[in-house]
Design a protein around this motif. Structure first.
Motif, short mmCIF file in Angstrom:
data_model
loop_
_atom_site.label_atom_id
_atom_site.label_comp_id
_atom_site.label_asym_id
_atom_site.label_seq_id
_atom_site.Cartn_x
_atom_site.Cartn_y
_atom_site.Cartn_z
N ALA A 27 52.34 -1.55 14.36
CA ALA A 27 51.93 -2.39 13.23
C ALA A 27 53.05 -3.32 12.78
O ALA A 27 52.80 -4.47 12.42
N LEU A 28 54.28 -2.83 12.81
CA LEU A 28 55.42 -3.65 12.37
C LEU A 28 56.10 -4.40 13.52
O LEU A 28 57.01 -5.18 13.30
N LYS A 29 55.64 -4.09 14.75
CA LYS A 29 56.21 -4.71 15.97
C LYS A 29 57.73 -4.50 16.01
O LYS A 29 58.52 -5.44 16.14
N ILE A 30 58.10 -3.23 15.90
CA ILE A 30 59.51 -2.84 15.94
C ILE A 30 59.71 -1.73 16.97
O ILE A 30 58.76 -1.05 17.35
N ASP A 31 60.93 -1.54 17.37
CA ASP A 31 61.29 -0.46 18.28
C ASP A 31 61.33 0.86 17.51
O ASP A 31 61.70 0.89 16.33
N ARG A 32 60.96 1.94 18.14
CA ARG A 32 60.94 3.26 17.52
C ARG A 32 62.29 3.62 16.89
O ARG A 32 62.36 4.23 15.83
N LEU A 33 63.37 3.21 17.51
CA LEU A 33 64.71 3.51 17.02
C LEU A 33 64.94 2.96 15.61
O LEU A 33 65.64 3.56 14.80
N ILE A 34 64.32 1.83 15.30
CA ILE A 34 64.49 1.20 13.98
C ILE A 34 63.98 2.12 12.87
O ILE A 34 64.52 2.12 11.76
#
Length: 174
Positions: A27-34
């Motif tokens: 949903a946020l178009k981010i990497d899991r690490l973030i």
């Protein structure tokens, strides 16, 4: 605006951590690490809460997000189509690895989202690909997915083999 870290923690009170991770990263178009390294990143929680409530009620993640990734394609999915399965993606990969011809006609019967035919067309641009489905709504989703992925396919409405009746197609020959 809300910090990501506390929102992530609160969401886990209602859903399994992996589900929340998958949802937020998509949903946020981010990497899991973030999720773990940038807890103070500010997010707009309002649209996320509505979608998390749908997940908590048991709606599949793919329908909540409205799209999936399938063999290098971004595909819209709605309740008008089935969610493409991993087995279908493996089947498409197998077709690509075993197909000996450089061109021809491929038919995807009961196409739904168009995942199989669209992915094959994307990887086999010299093939003519025909997508068929009984459902007009499913064909609309498949048409949108074809456009999104930049592939030219033929869409035909009808039951099983009826839309391709009279076409000369080799069956079962790779």
């Amino acid at each position: 605006m809300t910090p990501l870290g506390p929102f992530f923690q609160r969401a886990q009170e209602f859903l399994p951590r992996r589900t929340v991770e998958d949802f937020l990263t998509s949903a946020l178009k981010i990497d899991r690490l973030i999720l773990y390294t940038e807890p103070n990143r500010l997010i707009d929680e309002a649209p996320l809460i509505v979608k998390l409530e749908r997940l908590a009620k048991g709606e599949p993640l793919a329908y909540v997000l409205g799209e999936i990734s399938f063999l290098g394609c971004r595909l819209k999915v709605t309740p008008d189509v089935l969610i493409p399965r991993q087995e279908t993606e493996l089947f498409a990969a197998w077709i690509l690895s075993t197909l000996k011809k450089k061109s021809g006609v491929l038919v995807d019967l009961c196409t739904g989202s168009g995942c199989l035919g669209i992915a094959l067309k994307k990887h086999l641009p010299n093939f003519q690909v025909i997508l068929t489905d009984f459902s007009k709504k499913a064909l609309e989703v498949a048409e949108e997915n074809a456009k999104t992925n930049g592939v030219d396919v033929t869409l035909l409405q009808g039951d099983l083999f009826e839309p391709i009746k009279g076409l000369k197609i080799e069956i079962g020959r790779a």
